[in-house]
Design a protein around this motif. Structure first.
Motif, mmCIF file in Angstrom:
data_model
loop_
_atom_site.group_PDB
_atom_site.id
_atom_site.type_symbol
_atom_site.label_atom_id
_atom_site.label_comp_id
_atom_site.label_asym_id
_atom_site.label_seq_id
_atom_site.Cartn_x
_atom_site.Cartn_y
_atom_site.Cartn_z
ATOM 1 N N GLN A 1 58.311 39.617 -53.088
ATOM 2 C CA GLN A 1 57.864 40.673 -53.992
ATOM 3 C C GLN A 1 58.556 40.511 -55.330
ATOM 4 O O GLN A 1 59.781 40.666 -55.428
ATOM 5 N N ALA A 2 57.754 40.178 -56.330
ATOM 6 C CA ALA A 2 58.276 40.047 -57.683
ATOM 7 C C ALA A 2 58.337 41.432 -58.323
ATOM 8 O O ALA A 2 57.643 42.356 -57.898
ATOM 9 N N PRO A 3 59.151 41.597 -59.367
ATOM 10 C CA PRO A 3 59.284 42.906 -60.014
ATOM 11 C C PRO A 3 57.933 43.440 -60.476
ATOM 12 O O PRO A 3 57.177 42.739 -61.153
ATOM 13 N N GLY A 4 57.633 44.669 -60.085
ATOM 14 C CA GLY A 4 56.398 45.314 -60.508
ATOM 15 C C GLY A 4 55.143 44.826 -59.820
ATOM 16 O O GLY A 4 54.038 45.201 -60.210
ATOM 17 N N THR B 1 60.757 33.660 -58.703
ATOM 18 C CA THR B 1 61.719 34.762 -58.715
ATOM 19 C C THR B 1 61.134 35.991 -58.033
ATOM 20 O O THR B 1 60.045 36.452 -58.379
ATOM 21 N N ALA B 2 61.845 36.493 -57.034
ATOM 22 C CA ALA B 2 61.359 37.627 -56.245
ATOM 23 C C ALA B 2 62.412 37.993 -55.209
ATOM 24 O O ALA B 2 63.378 37.252 -55.003
ATOM 25 N N VAL B 3 62.189 39.121 -54.572
ATOM 26 C CA VAL B 3 62.924 39.435 -53.356
ATOM 27 C C VAL B 3 62.122 38.851 -52.192
ATOM 28 O O VAL B 3 60.916 39.103 -52.085
ATOM 29 N N TYR B 4 62.787 38.086 -51.354
ATOM 30 C CA TYR B 4 62.133 37.419 -50.228
ATOM 31 C C TYR B 4 62.461 38.183 -48.942
ATOM 32 O O TYR B 4 63.632 38.462 -48.659
ATOM 33 N N GLN C 1 65.714 43.219 -44.760
ATOM 34 C CA GLN C 1 66.050 44.013 -45.938
ATOM 35 C C GLN C 1 65.789 43.263 -47.235
ATOM 36 O O GLN C 1 65.788 43.856 -48.319
ATOM 37 N N GLY C 2 65.584 41.960 -47.142
ATOM 38 C CA GLY C 2 65.273 41.164 -48.317
ATOM 39 C C GLY C 2 66.483 40.480 -48.917
ATOM 40 O O GLY C 2 67.624 40.936 -48.766
ATOM 41 N N THR C 3 66.221 39.364 -49.577
ATOM 42 C CA THR C 3 67.262 38.634 -50.299
ATOM 43 C C THR C 3 66.675 38.201 -51.644
ATOM 44 O O THR C 3 65.549 37.714 -51.719
ATOM 45 N N GLN C 4 67.446 38.404 -52.699
ATOM 46 C CA GLN C 4 66.962 38.138 -54.057
ATOM 47 C C GLN C 4 67.084 36.661 -54.388
ATOM 48 O O GLN C 4 68.146 36.049 -54.200
#
Length: 116
Positions: A39-42, A91-94, A108-111
């Motif tokens: 998930q990328a910003p926005g 670039t995103a949260v994976y 929980q995700g990793t940036q």
């Protein structure tokens, strides 16, 4: 209690590599298909790669084909995402996802930040 714990994210320069890991507990790992989303910003969360419970079949979104590799080690209850030739747009949260029929779990995700 089901837990999916991602690790391995961080800053990286364009063209670089990272290896993400997702360690699972509380589920019969070898019975679950595993996926990586980002998930990328926005933006909405989107599927990146999937692997079947046995590891026999993998699938990738077109934008990462040839650069990313999903794999799993059922003995270690861990799924991996090897990311090579990283681009700014990666670039995103994976997020790690475990799915079995209608049952699914998220980590929980990793940036991951790709920047020069």
């Amino acid at each position: 209690q089901v837990q999916l714990v991602e690790s391995g994210g961080g800053p990286v320069q364009p063209g670089g590599s990272l290896r993400l890991s997702c360690a699972a507990s509380g589920i019969t790992f070898s019975s679950y298909g595993m996926s990586w989303y980002r998930q990328a910003p926005g933006k909405e969360r989107k599927l990146v790669a999937t692997i079947t419970s046995t590891g026999g079949t993998t699938n990738y979104v077109d934008s990462v084909k040839g650069r990313f590799t999903i794999s799993r080690d059922n003995a270690k209850r861990t799924v991996y995402l090897q990311m090579n030739s990283l681009k700014h747009e990666d670039t995103a949260v994976y997020y790690c996802n475990a799915r079995r029929f209608s049952e699914y779990y998220w980590g929980q995700g990793t940036q991951v930040t790709v920047s020069s």
